[in-house]
Design a protein around this motif. Structure first.
Motif, PDB file in Angstrom:
ATOM      1  N   TYR A  63      67.124   2.065 -26.987  1.00 19.74           N
ATOM      2  CA  TYR A  63      66.217   2.801 -27.858  1.00 19.74           C
ATOM      3  C   TYR A  63      66.874   4.089 -28.371  1.00 19.74           C
ATOM      4  O   TYR A  63      67.743   4.660 -27.705  1.00 19.74           O
ATOM      5  N   LEU A  64      66.431   4.514 -29.516  1.00 21.08           N
ATOM      6  CA  LEU A  64      66.810   5.820 -30.034  1.00 21.08           C
ATOM      7  C   LEU A  64      65.526   6.522 -30.457  1.00 21.08           C
ATOM      8  O   LEU A  64      64.933   6.165 -31.477  1.00 21.08           O
ATOM      9  N   GLN A  65      65.092   7.467 -29.641  1.00 18.29           N
ATOM     10  CA  GLN A  65      63.925   8.274 -29.962  1.00 18.29           C
ATOM     11  C   GLN A  65      64.364   9.435 -30.835  1.00 18.29           C
ATOM     12  O   GLN A  65      65.231  10.220 -30.441  1.00 18.29           O
ATOM     13  N   MET A  66      63.789   9.525 -32.008  1.00 12.67           N
ATOM     14  CA  MET A  66      64.183  10.552 -32.973  1.00 12.67           C
ATOM     15  C   MET A  66      62.991  11.468 -33.244  1.00 12.67           C
ATOM     16  O   MET A  66      61.974  11.020 -33.775  1.00 12.67           O
ATOM     17  N   ASN A  67      63.125  12.713 -32.870  1.00 15.78           N
ATOM     18  CA  ASN A  67      62.075  13.706 -33.074  1.00 15.78           C
ATOM     19  C   ASN A  67      62.553  14.789 -34.046  1.00 15.78           C
ATOM     20  O   ASN A  67      63.745  14.925 -34.302  1.00 15.78           O
TER      21      ASN A  67
ATOM     22  N   ARG B 118      80.087   6.027 -42.529  1.00 17.50           N
ATOM     23  CA  ARG B 118      79.291   5.824 -41.331  1.00 17.50           C
ATOM     24  C   ARG B 118      79.693   6.864 -40.280  1.00 17.50           C
ATOM     25  O   ARG B 118      80.870   7.173 -40.120  1.00 17.50           O
ATOM     26  N   GLU B 119      78.706   7.403 -39.583  1.00 20.52           N
ATOM     27  CA  GLU B 119      78.975   8.425 -38.580  1.00 20.52           C
ATOM     28  C   GLU B 119      78.299   8.083 -37.256  1.00 20.52           C
ATOM     29  O   GLU B 119      77.260   7.431 -37.206  1.00 20.52           O
ATOM     30  N   PHE B 120      78.911   8.577 -36.206  1.00 20.33           N
ATOM     31  CA  PHE B 120      78.384   8.399 -34.849  1.00 20.33           C
ATOM     32  C   PHE B 120      77.139   9.254 -34.675  1.00 20.33           C
ATOM     33  O   PHE B 120      77.092  10.404 -35.126  1.00 20.33           O
ATOM     34  N   VAL B 121      76.142   8.696 -33.992  1.00 20.01           N
ATOM     35  CA  VAL B 121      74.911   9.429 -33.708  1.00 20.01           C
ATOM     36  C   VAL B 121      74.745   9.669 -32.210  1.00 20.01           C
ATOM     37  O   VAL B 121      74.565  10.805 -31.761  1.00 20.01           O
ATOM     38  N   ALA B 122      74.816   8.586 -31.430  1.00 19.02           N
ATOM     39  CA  ALA B 122      74.566   8.706 -29.989  1.00 19.02           C
ATOM     40  C   ALA B 122      75.140   7.488 -29.294  1.00 19.02           C
ATOM     41  O   ALA B 122      75.378   6.453 -29.919  1.00 19.02           O
ATOM     42  N   ARG B 123      75.304   7.635 -27.985  1.00 17.74           N
ATOM     43  CA  ARG B 123      75.853   6.528 -27.221  1.00 17.74           C
ATOM     44  C   ARG B 123      75.299   6.586 -25.816  1.00 17.74           C
ATOM     45  O   ARG B 123      75.081   7.672 -25.262  1.00 17.74           O
ATOM     46  N   THR B 124      75.092   5.402 -25.220  1.00 18.64           N
ATOM     47  CA  THR B 124      74.693   5.318 -23.822  1.00 18.64           C
ATOM     48  C   THR B 124      75.654   4.407 -23.080  1.00 18.64           C
ATOM     49  O   THR B 124      76.124   3.397 -23.618  1.00 18.64           O
TER      50      THR B 124
ATOM     51  N   ALA C 141      78.432  -0.710 -23.184  1.00 15.81           N
ATOM     52  CA  ALA C 141      77.952   0.554 -23.722  1.00 15.81           C
ATOM     53  C   ALA C 141      77.399   0.266 -25.123  1.00 15.81           C
ATOM     54  O   ALA C 141      77.833  -0.670 -25.797  1.00 15.81           O
ATOM     55  N   VAL C 142      76.434   1.057 -25.536  1.00  8.25           N
ATOM     56  CA  VAL C 142      75.831   0.852 -26.845  1.00  8.25           C
ATOM     57  C   VAL C 142      75.815   2.171 -27.601  1.00  8.25           C
ATOM     58  O   VAL C 142      75.437   3.211 -27.055  1.00  8.25           O
ATOM     59  N   GLY C 143      76.226   2.096 -28.835  1.00  8.62           N
ATOM     60  CA  GLY C 143      76.217   3.270 -29.687  1.00  8.62           C
ATOM     61  C   GLY C 143      75.277   3.096 -30.857  1.00  8.62           C
ATOM     62  O   GLY C 143      75.010   1.977 -31.297  1.00  8.62           O
ATOM     63  N   TRP C 144      74.754   4.222 -31.324  1.00 10.53           N
ATOM     64  CA  TRP C 144      73.992   4.265 -32.567  1.00 10.53           C
ATOM     65  C   TRP C 144      74.834   5.000 -33.605  1.00 10.53           C
ATOM     66  O   TRP C 144      75.426   6.046 -33.313  1.00 10.53           O
TER      67      TRP C 144
END
Length: 118
Positions: free
Chosen positions: A80-84, A45-51, A33-36
């Motif tokens: 990838y992390l797509q940020m809009n 540091r804070e959690f953003v997203a994970r797959t 698993a990979v986290g951003w």
């Protein structure tokens, strides 16, 4: 052990978009698993997203839900992390980290700077 390298950061105006990449090498990346995560100056540091390892399960911090999308291409060993709709408060150093099943985030990249101007 997995080696991770982030790229894609930069300076963008509020409302703009960036796509971060996390390229992996080393052990079989597809089982991790990979986290951003991100860390702004003076903040923890804070959690953003994970797959998940397959990309089929994703989680997001409330602050980015609906704006960021995490995805992965295991054939390319890349996440990838797509940020809009970026906001100034998204300004931080962004890190990716890999986590084996049942384990912790022990493998981290060096980070990439994202700066959002107002």
């Amino acid at each position: 052990q997995v080696q991770l390298v982030e790229s894609g950061g930069g300076l963008v105006q509020a409302g703009g978009s960036l796509r971060l990449s996390c390229a992996a090498s080393g052990r079989t990346f597809s089982i991790y698993a990979v986290g951003w995560f991100r860390q702004a100056p003076g903040k923890e540091r804070e959690f953003v997203a994970r797959t998940s390892w397959s990309g089929g399960i994703t989680y997001y911090a409330d602050s980015v839900k609906g704006r960021f999308t995490v995805s992965r291409n295991n054939a390319k060993n890349t996440v990838y992390l797509q940020m809009n709709s970026l906001k100034p408060e998204d300004t931080a150093v962004y890190y990716c980290a890999a986590k084996p099943a049942g384990g912790d985030y022990n493998d981290w990249g060096q980070g990439t700077q994202v700066t959002v101007s107002s």
